[in-house]
Design a protein around this motif. Sequence first.
Motif, short mmCIF file in Angstrom:
data_model
loop_
_atom_site.label_atom_id
_atom_site.label_comp_id
_atom_site.label_asym_id
_atom_site.label_seq_id
_atom_site.Cartn_x
_atom_site.Cartn_y
_atom_site.Cartn_z
N UNK A 122 0.84 -1.19 0.00
CA UNK A 122 0.00 0.00 0.00
C UNK A 122 0.88 1.25 0.00
N UNK A 123 0.71 2.10 -1.01
CA UNK A 123 1.50 3.33 -1.08
C UNK A 123 1.26 4.16 0.17
N UNK A 124 2.31 4.75 0.71
CA UNK A 124 2.24 5.42 2.03
C UNK A 124 1.34 6.65 2.05
N UNK A 125 1.25 7.36 0.95
CA UNK A 125 0.43 8.58 0.89
C UNK A 125 -0.86 8.31 0.13
N UNK A 126 -1.85 9.14 0.36
CA UNK A 126 -3.14 8.96 -0.32
C UNK A 126 -3.02 9.38 -1.78
N UNK A 127 -2.52 8.46 -2.55
CA UNK A 127 -2.42 8.61 -4.00
C UNK A 127 -3.43 7.65 -4.61
N UNK A 128 -4.12 8.11 -5.61
CA UNK A 128 -5.19 7.28 -6.18
C UNK A 128 -4.72 6.52 -7.41
N UNK B 146 7.99 2.56 -5.53
CA UNK B 146 6.83 1.73 -5.24
C UNK B 146 6.98 0.36 -5.89
N UNK B 147 7.38 0.33 -7.15
CA UNK B 147 7.54 -0.95 -7.83
C UNK B 147 8.70 -1.74 -7.23
N UNK B 148 9.71 -1.05 -6.71
CA UNK B 148 10.79 -1.75 -6.01
C UNK B 148 10.24 -2.42 -4.74
N UNK C 23 0.08 -10.37 -9.62
CA UNK C 23 0.07 -9.01 -9.11
C UNK C 23 -1.19 -8.32 -9.64
N UNK C 24 -1.87 -7.58 -8.79
CA UNK C 24 -3.07 -6.89 -9.24
C UNK C 24 -3.23 -5.55 -8.57
N UNK C 25 -3.52 -4.54 -9.39
CA UNK C 25 -3.77 -3.19 -8.88
C UNK C 25 -5.21 -2.83 -9.21
N UNK D 191 -10.18 3.77 -3.41
CA UNK D 191 -9.25 4.52 -4.26
C UNK D 191 -8.03 4.96 -3.47
N UNK D 192 -7.11 4.04 -3.32
CA UNK D 192 -5.81 4.32 -2.72
C UNK D 192 -4.86 3.35 -3.40
N UNK D 193 -3.77 3.85 -3.91
CA UNK D 193 -2.84 3.02 -4.68
C UNK D 193 -2.32 1.87 -3.83
N UNK D 194 -2.57 0.65 -4.30
CA UNK D 194 -2.06 -0.54 -3.63
C UNK D 194 -1.95 -1.65 -4.67
N UNK D 195 -1.11 -2.63 -4.35
CA UNK D 195 -0.88 -3.76 -5.25
C UNK D 195 -1.07 -5.05 -4.47
N UNK D 196 -1.96 -5.91 -4.98
CA UNK D 196 -2.13 -7.24 -4.41
C UNK D 196 -0.99 -8.11 -4.92
#
Length: 141
Positions: free
Chosen positions: A47-53, A66-68, A88-90, A96-101
């Motif tokens: 989960x990206x640390x800041x509220x980025x959508x 983030x990808x690293x 991997x799934x986004x 709506x918060x940037x995260x990757x399964x």
Amino acid sequence: MATPISTCLYCQNNETLHSLMIKICDLKVSQLFLFKEQSHLGRCNVVYKDHTIEFHELSDEQRNLFMEDVATVGKAIAKAFNPAKINYGAYADTISHLHMHVVPKYVDGYGFGGVFEMNPQKVTLSDAEYAEVVEKIKLAL
């Protein structure tokens, strides 16, 4: 429709989040959570640390970091659980918060060969088993 920060599951860090996930640790620009539904042993969310959508809203440096983080988690899950494949799934239609399964898949395991279900509600673990999975991931990081 974008989720405002005031109602964002990840930003609010509330009981709803804790009923779905267990925080493992902080990464370079993300937080790592173990998804409590463990039909895919070791499934996590980065989960990206800041509220980025949106992914495209990140600067090149933020995106690369983030990808690293995502790749670091993938490597750790591969080392800890030896899955046949990692998906991997986004997805963020409703949260709506940037995260990757990060979803390990196992031959003859649940959903192998298909797209993973977001929350099949098939496998939950005991507190001790969650702690063991978290520890394996931490050691592999």
